[in-house]
Design an enzyme around this catalytic site. Structure first.
Site, PDB file in Angstrom:
ATOM      1  N   GLU A  27      10.606  37.777  37.166  1.00  0.00           N
ATOM      2  CA  GLU A  27      11.354  36.619  37.643  1.00  0.00           C
ATOM      3  C   GLU A  27      10.542  35.845  38.672  1.00  0.00           C
ATOM      4  OE1 GLU A  27      15.655  36.818  38.514  1.00  0.00           O
ATOM      5  OE2 GLU A  27      15.090  36.199  40.544  1.00  0.00           O
ATOM      6  N   HIS A 163      29.942  43.277  42.483  1.00  0.00           N
ATOM      7  CA  HIS A 163      29.758  41.963  43.084  1.00  0.00           C
ATOM      8  C   HIS A 163      30.586  41.895  44.361  1.00  0.00           C
ATOM      9  CE1 HIS A 163      29.933  37.615  43.688  1.00  0.00           C
ATOM     10  NE2 HIS A 163      28.918  37.501  42.838  1.00  0.00           N
ATOM     11  N   ARG A 286       4.819  36.696  43.790  1.00  0.00           N
ATOM     12  CA  ARG A 286       3.609  37.413  44.189  1.00  0.00           C
ATOM     13  C   ARG A 286       3.282  38.456  43.127  1.00  0.00           C
ATOM     14  NH1 ARG A 286       2.086  36.491  49.441  1.00  0.00           N
ATOM     15  NH2 ARG A 286       3.606  35.386  50.730  1.00  0.00           N
TER      16      ARG A 286
END
Length: 308
Positions: A27, A163, A286
């Site tokens: 991602e 959640h 990264r």
């Protein structure tokens, strides 16, 4: 890319004999500045030879990165061999606006969308109010995408620790089941650090008849303090043993990297040994930690191909 397609990890081969490598995906988030864009594309160039099943690009709170997300996705399509997945949320947009975004992606050649309810414009943890003319739930969004574009694969989110705005675990699992019943073929989890949380969650959703892959979202800890702040807002717990490993390393980034790689690699390897064969890495744009962890899993860059 379908799960059947993902079973073949073409260019990533290691020294693990006949053992099939797991599937991996990455991602990214759309860059805000030219410097951040250079960093992102250096990261993509570094990770692309590992031939992930797909790479996803996030969509900011309240749709704040809509155009930057689209531009990043289109560039990935044009300049790499990677399969991009575009994040899309329901926040602060009418159905017509969201449908237009999906149409633009489809016209550009995107065939994978990560459909989310999304965080409000006030940021993660803020109160959520559905747009009066918008999709009220992510399940509605999934159903609309699949009805209009059956050739688009839809992934959704999942929460091993529930959640933070769900009433309880049963309601949370019901929400996931609704998304799968609407046509989602994969769920990617919020990051977690205790594998038992993931294993118990998978048992829960399987007991409710949810049989799509529940892909663990893995977050290598680039910055412990920042990660802890994010975790507190999104309902992810940070074990005391993890905090202890980073204690005293605030001014020692090199050692932090070594610890982070060891922790994430250990987590992934243990999950893999217990049969988990699909991992989604939150790269934070990264490459170093994710590349190292993938290497430990057995992935080897396909040097015969250009990276991007």
């Amino acid at each position: 890319m379908s799960d059947d397609q993902g079973n073949a990890q073409g260019g990533a081969t290691g020294n693990s004999g006949s053992r099939r490598l797991p599937r991996i995906s990455f991602e990214f988030f759309p860059p805000k500045t030219e410097e951040m864009e250079r960093t992102l594309w250096a990261t993509i160039k570094r990770l692309a030879p590992l031939e992930p099943s797909f790479v996803s690009v996030t969509y900011g709170a309240g749709g704040s990165t809509r155009e930057r997300t689209h531009a990043t996705i289109v560039r990935i399509l044009k300049e790499t061999r990677l399969t991009p997945a575009a994040h899309l949320t329901c926040v602060d947009a009418s159905r017509a606006d969201i449908d237009e975004v999906v149409a633009r992606y489809h016209d550009a050649g995107v065939r994978h969308i990560v459909a989310l309810r999304g965080d409000p414009a006030s940021g993660m943890g803020g109160a959520y109010t559905a747009h009066p003319d918008g999709y009220q739930t992510s399940a509605e969004l999934v159903a609309s995408i699949k009805k209009r574009y059956p050739d688009i694969e839809v992934s959704v989110s999942a929460y091993p620790e529930k959640h933070p705005q769900s009433a309880d675990f049963d309601a949370d699992v019901d929400t996931l089941k609704a998304k799968v019943d609407a046509g989602a073929t994969r769920a990617i989890t919020q990051f977690f650090f205790d594998n038992d949380l993931y294993n118990r969650y998978v048992d829960r959703v399987r007991a409710r008849g949810v049989d799509v892959p529940i892909v663990p979202g893995i977050l290598p800890v680039q910055n412990f303090k920042q990660m802890s702040n994010v975790a507190s807002r999104c309902g992810a717990s940070v074990p005391s043993w993890l905090a202890e490993k980073f204690e005293g390393l605030d001014d020692d980034p090199e050692t932090r990297k070594l610890i982070a790689a060891a922790v994430a690699a250990g987590q992934v390897q243990k999950l893999n040994k217990h049969g988990v064969d699909n991992f989604h890495f939150y790269t934070m744009n990264r490459a170093d930690l994710v590349f190292a962890i993938s290497h430990l899993l057995g992935f080897r860059a396909n040097a015969a191909r250009e990276a991007a």
